[in-house]
Motif scaffolding. Structure first.
Motif, mmCIF file in Angstrom:
data_model
loop_
_atom_site.group_PDB
_atom_site.id
_atom_site.type_symbol
_atom_site.label_atom_id
_atom_site.label_comp_id
_atom_site.label_asym_id
_atom_site.label_seq_id
_atom_site.Cartn_x
_atom_site.Cartn_y
_atom_site.Cartn_z
ATOM 1 N N LYS A 1 -5.778 -61.879 30.643
ATOM 2 C CA LYS A 1 -5.991 -60.585 31.307
ATOM 3 C C LYS A 1 -6.651 -60.792 32.666
ATOM 4 O O LYS A 1 -6.229 -60.210 33.680
ATOM 5 C CB LYS A 1 -6.863 -59.684 30.427
ATOM 6 C CG LYS A 1 -7.171 -58.323 31.037
ATOM 7 C CD LYS A 1 -8.159 -57.542 30.184
ATOM 8 C CE LYS A 1 -8.584 -56.252 30.876
ATOM 9 N NZ LYS A 1 -9.629 -55.530 30.137
ATOM 10 N N GLU A 2 -7.678 -61.639 32.712
ATOM 11 C CA GLU A 2 -8.383 -61.904 33.967
ATOM 12 C C GLU A 2 -7.473 -62.606 34.980
ATOM 13 O O GLU A 2 -7.534 -62.327 36.184
ATOM 14 C CB GLU A 2 -9.623 -62.755 33.692
ATOM 15 C CG GLU A 2 -10.710 -62.003 32.925
ATOM 16 C CD GLU A 2 -11.870 -62.904 32.538
ATOM 17 O OE1 GLU A 2 -11.720 -64.148 32.697
ATOM 18 O OE2 GLU A 2 -12.906 -62.386 32.086
ATOM 19 N N THR A 3 -6.624 -63.511 34.472
ATOM 20 C CA THR A 3 -5.699 -64.222 35.357
ATOM 21 C C THR A 3 -4.706 -63.258 35.995
ATOM 22 O O THR A 3 -4.449 -63.318 37.206
ATOM 23 C CB THR A 3 -4.934 -65.313 34.578
ATOM 24 O OG1 THR A 3 -5.861 -66.246 34.032
ATOM 25 C CG2 THR A 3 -3.956 -66.038 35.493
ATOM 26 N N VAL A 4 -4.165 -62.349 35.187
ATOM 27 C CA VAL A 4 -3.214 -61.352 35.694
ATOM 28 C C VAL A 4 -3.875 -60.486 36.760
ATOM 29 O O VAL A 4 -3.316 -60.267 37.846
ATOM 30 C CB VAL A 4 -2.670 -60.471 34.548
ATOM 31 C CG1 VAL A 4 -1.882 -59.282 35.108
ATOM 32 C CG2 VAL A 4 -1.782 -61.294 33.625
ATOM 33 N N MET A 5 -5.075 -60.006 36.466
ATOM 34 C CA MET A 5 -5.786 -59.170 37.436
ATOM 35 C C MET A 5 -6.101 -59.952 38.709
ATOM 36 O O MET A 5 -6.015 -59.416 39.820
ATOM 37 C CB MET A 5 -7.074 -58.638 36.805
ATOM 38 C CG MET A 5 -6.841 -57.646 35.671
ATOM 39 S SD MET A 5 -8.382 -57.117 34.874
ATOM 40 C CE MET A 5 -9.152 -56.173 36.206
ATOM 41 N N GLY A 6 -6.451 -61.226 38.548
ATOM 42 C CA GLY A 6 -6.770 -62.065 39.702
ATOM 43 C C GLY A 6 -5.561 -62.303 40.588
ATOM 44 O O GLY A 6 -5.663 -62.215 41.823
ATOM 45 N N ILE A 7 -4.418 -62.610 39.976
ATOM 46 C CA ILE A 7 -3.192 -62.845 40.753
ATOM 47 C C ILE A 7 -2.819 -61.591 41.529
ATOM 48 O O ILE A 7 -2.508 -61.639 42.723
ATOM 49 C CB ILE A 7 -2.032 -63.267 39.826
ATOM 50 C CG1 ILE A 7 -2.283 -64.664 39.264
ATOM 51 C CG2 ILE A 7 -0.699 -63.229 40.581
ATOM 52 C CD1 ILE A 7 -1.267 -65.109 38.222
ATOM 53 N N ARG A 8 -2.859 -60.446 40.852
ATOM 54 C CA ARG A 8 -2.476 -59.195 41.509
ATOM 55 C C ARG A 8 -3.438 -58.864 42.660
ATOM 56 O O ARG A 8 -3.019 -58.424 43.731
ATOM 57 C CB ARG A 8 -2.459 -58.059 40.497
ATOM 58 C CG ARG A 8 -1.825 -56.780 41.046
ATOM 59 C CD ARG A 8 -1.565 -55.781 39.936
ATOM 60 N NE ARG A 8 -0.836 -54.634 40.449
ATOM 61 C CZ ARG A 8 -1.398 -53.525 40.928
ATOM 62 N NH1 ARG A 8 -2.720 -53.436 41.007
ATOM 63 N NH2 ARG A 8 -0.652 -52.522 41.363
ATOM 64 N N ARG B 1 -8.320 -50.254 26.853
ATOM 65 C CA ARG B 1 -9.537 -50.084 26.053
ATOM 66 C C ARG B 1 -9.429 -50.901 24.778
ATOM 67 O O ARG B 1 -8.387 -50.934 24.136
ATOM 68 C CB ARG B 1 -9.759 -48.599 25.731
ATOM 69 C CG ARG B 1 -9.973 -47.729 26.978
ATOM 70 C CD ARG B 1 -10.172 -46.266 26.613
ATOM 71 N NE ARG B 1 -10.417 -45.442 27.797
ATOM 72 C CZ ARG B 1 -9.452 -44.931 28.549
ATOM 73 N NH1 ARG B 1 -8.185 -45.167 28.230
ATOM 74 N NH2 ARG B 1 -9.742 -44.195 29.623
ATOM 75 N N LYS B 2 -10.533 -51.533 24.430
ATOM 76 C CA LYS B 2 -10.591 -52.349 23.208
ATOM 77 C C LYS B 2 -9.470 -53.397 23.184
ATOM 78 O O LYS B 2 -8.691 -53.481 22.228
ATOM 79 C CB LYS B 2 -10.508 -51.455 21.969
ATOM 80 C CG LYS B 2 -11.671 -50.468 21.847
ATOM 81 C CD LYS B 2 -11.549 -49.622 20.596
ATOM 82 C CE LYS B 2 -12.719 -48.633 20.482
ATOM 83 N NZ LYS B 2 -12.609 -47.765 19.282
ATOM 84 N N PHE B 3 -9.400 -54.184 24.262
ATOM 85 C CA PHE B 3 -8.376 -55.229 24.371
ATOM 86 C C PHE B 3 -8.645 -56.331 23.356
ATOM 87 O O PHE B 3 -9.731 -56.901 23.291
ATOM 88 C CB PHE B 3 -8.381 -55.805 25.789
ATOM 89 C CG PHE B 3 -7.365 -56.886 26.020
ATOM 90 C CD1 PHE B 3 -6.007 -56.614 25.948
ATOM 91 C CD2 PHE B 3 -7.768 -58.181 26.311
ATOM 92 C CE1 PHE B 3 -5.075 -57.611 26.173
ATOM 93 C CE2 PHE B 3 -6.844 -59.178 26.535
ATOM 94 C CZ PHE B 3 -5.483 -58.901 26.473
ATOM 95 N N SER B 4 -7.629 -56.666 22.558
ATOM 96 C CA SER B 4 -7.802 -57.656 21.494
ATOM 97 C C SER B 4 -7.055 -58.957 21.775
ATOM 98 O O SER B 4 -7.028 -59.856 20.941
ATOM 99 C CB SER B 4 -7.306 -57.074 20.157
ATOM 100 O OG SER B 4 -5.930 -56.699 20.268
ATOM 101 N N GLY B 5 -6.434 -59.033 22.957
ATOM 102 C CA GLY B 5 -5.677 -60.239 23.292
ATOM 103 C C GLY B 5 -6.538 -61.308 23.941
ATOM 104 O O GLY B 5 -7.772 -61.330 23.791
ATOM 105 N N GLU C 1 3.419 -61.889 27.084
ATOM 106 C CA GLU C 1 3.124 -62.756 25.942
ATOM 107 C C GLU C 1 2.416 -61.954 24.856
ATOM 108 O O GLU C 1 1.758 -60.942 25.154
ATOM 109 C CB GLU C 1 2.271 -63.942 26.398
ATOM 110 C CG GLU C 1 3.065 -64.920 27.278
ATOM 111 C CD GLU C 1 2.237 -66.114 27.721
ATOM 112 O OE1 GLU C 1 1.060 -66.224 27.273
ATOM 113 O OE2 GLU C 1 2.748 -66.928 28.507
ATOM 114 N N PRO C 2 2.547 -62.361 23.594
ATOM 115 C CA PRO C 2 1.980 -61.586 22.477
ATOM 116 C C PRO C 2 0.510 -61.230 22.642
ATOM 117 O O PRO C 2 0.085 -60.129 22.277
ATOM 118 C CB PRO C 2 2.197 -62.502 21.266
ATOM 119 C CG PRO C 2 3.374 -63.341 21.640
ATOM 120 C CD PRO C 2 3.260 -63.562 23.116
ATOM 121 N N ASP C 3 -0.288 -62.150 23.193
ATOM 122 C CA ASP C 3 -1.719 -61.892 23.366
ATOM 123 C C ASP C 3 -2.061 -61.557 24.821
ATOM 124 O O ASP C 3 -3.206 -61.644 25.248
ATOM 125 C CB ASP C 3 -2.547 -63.091 22.896
ATOM 126 C CG ASP C 3 -2.160 -64.392 23.599
ATOM 127 O OD1 ASP C 3 -1.118 -64.397 24.301
ATOM 128 O OD2 ASP C 3 -2.887 -65.391 23.454
#
Length: 337
Positions: free
Chosen positions: A122-129, A113-117, A67-69
């Motif tokens: 991001k946390e959901t993706v890391m959590g699922i993985r 680094r310097k994530f702007s989305g 997704e874009p963000d």
């Protein structure tokens, strides 16, 4: 353990035969025989289904990445993870699943680094993985840590203990039936088994004349909350349906995520087996996916699914191991040293 075996047996159409069958996987002489036992086949299929569910989770995570963000830098690693997991769909038997799990390697996520989305995405993706990796590790340690020869030696060592355990469970069953008959009482499980004996012959496993009469009487059989059915309920309803003669007149509705009666010995795998084998095209065994409703919003579903995934991750080892231990008493899958 005796009480647990007795309780588990009540969800089987023929409880005493089910108990006696428990010793079969422990009486094999060769490793190849062990692989072909129902016990290891059940464990392998259970693991395969869990791996397929992990594919669904990783697909959802990958969609968020794209997704874009979303955290797009993670996409390449997740694509590689998903490609590996998708191979699980075609696995057959204990050895194939064991080899697959032992060879499963997850890549390292690229640093962002310097994530702007969207930080939540991001946390959901890391959590699922992270959840998927933990589930894989649990499967490896609980069920596939030993080679077949070691497993076979363990089975032989446990066999006399299990035989005595089953003998006690059968004796307990007889004492329970005698006590209930003396007091002239029945419980719900008794009613189910009496109904089945009226409909099906225990020796031949063929429907009796009574079942044939009901089969002619019923135009349709409609079952709600099918994910909470057990094996004896399945046997009763199948015996009075037209399925044996090619007249598929059973209509079942269910959602495996709503299965809440495992403690009452429901078998959601009955639902999963049909979900996997029925066709979405028009046929005698057609599956109709109900994707839309007017009660659930995206926000509610995403929150509920996140909680569900977390609970399954935390409880996976205990729930799955306990169920398999009840089905196969004495079976132990120690963690790899």
């Amino acid at each position: 353990m005796v009480a647990k075996i007795y309780r588990m047996s009540l969800s089987s159409p023929w409880p005493q035969a089910w108990m006696k069958k428990l010793t079969e996987p422990y009486q094999v002489e060769h490793a190849q025989e062990l692989v072909q036992t129902e016990m290891l086949e059940d464990i392998a299929e259970h693991a395969r289904l869990l791996l397929c569910d992990m594919c669904t989770q990783m697909t959802q995570a990958l969609q968020l990445c794209n997704e874009p963000d979303g955290p797009q830098a993670y996409a390449k690693t997740l694509e590689a993870d998903l490609t590996q997991l998708q191979q699980a769909e075609n696995l057959q038997g204990y050895l194939q699943v064991q080899t697959f799990l032992n060879g499963l390697v997850f890549g390292k996520l690229s640093p962002i680094r310097k994530f702007s989305g969207d930080v939540k995405k991001k946390e959901t993706v890391m959590g699922i993985r992270s959840d998927v990796k933990k589930e894989v590790e649990t499967l490896q340690k609980k069920y596939f840590a030993m080679d077949l020869e070691t497993l076979l030696l363990q089975q032989k060592r446990l066999c006399p203990f299990l035989e005595e355990l089953v003998r006690l469970a059968l004796e307990y069953t007889q004492a329970m039936e005698t006590a209930k008959r003396k007091k002239r009482i029945v419980d719900f499980a008794d009613i189910e088994h009496f109904a089945l004996r009226i409909l099906v012959d225990e020796k031949t496993k063929q429907p009796r004349h009574t079942a044939e009469e009901f089969r002619r009487h019923f135009a349709e059989i409609m079952i709600d909350e099918y994910q909470d059915s057990n094996l004896i309920q399945e046997a009763i309803l199948t015996s009075v349906s037209g399925c044996r003669s090619g007249r598929y007149n059973i209509f079942m509705v269910g959602d495996v995520k709503q299965s809440i009666y495992r403690f009452r010995l429901s078998r959601p795998e009955l639902f999963l087996e049909k979900f996997r084998t029925y066709n979405i095209e028009e046929s005698k065994t057609q599956r109709i996916d109900l994707h839309k409703n007017f009660r659930s919003r995206k926000e509610v579903l995403e929150s509920a699914n996140a909680i569900f995934r977390q609970i399954m991750t935390e409880k996976l080892g205990g729930i799955v191991y306990d169920d398999q231990a009840a089905l196969y008493p004495g079976m132990a899958f120690p963690e790899a040293k």
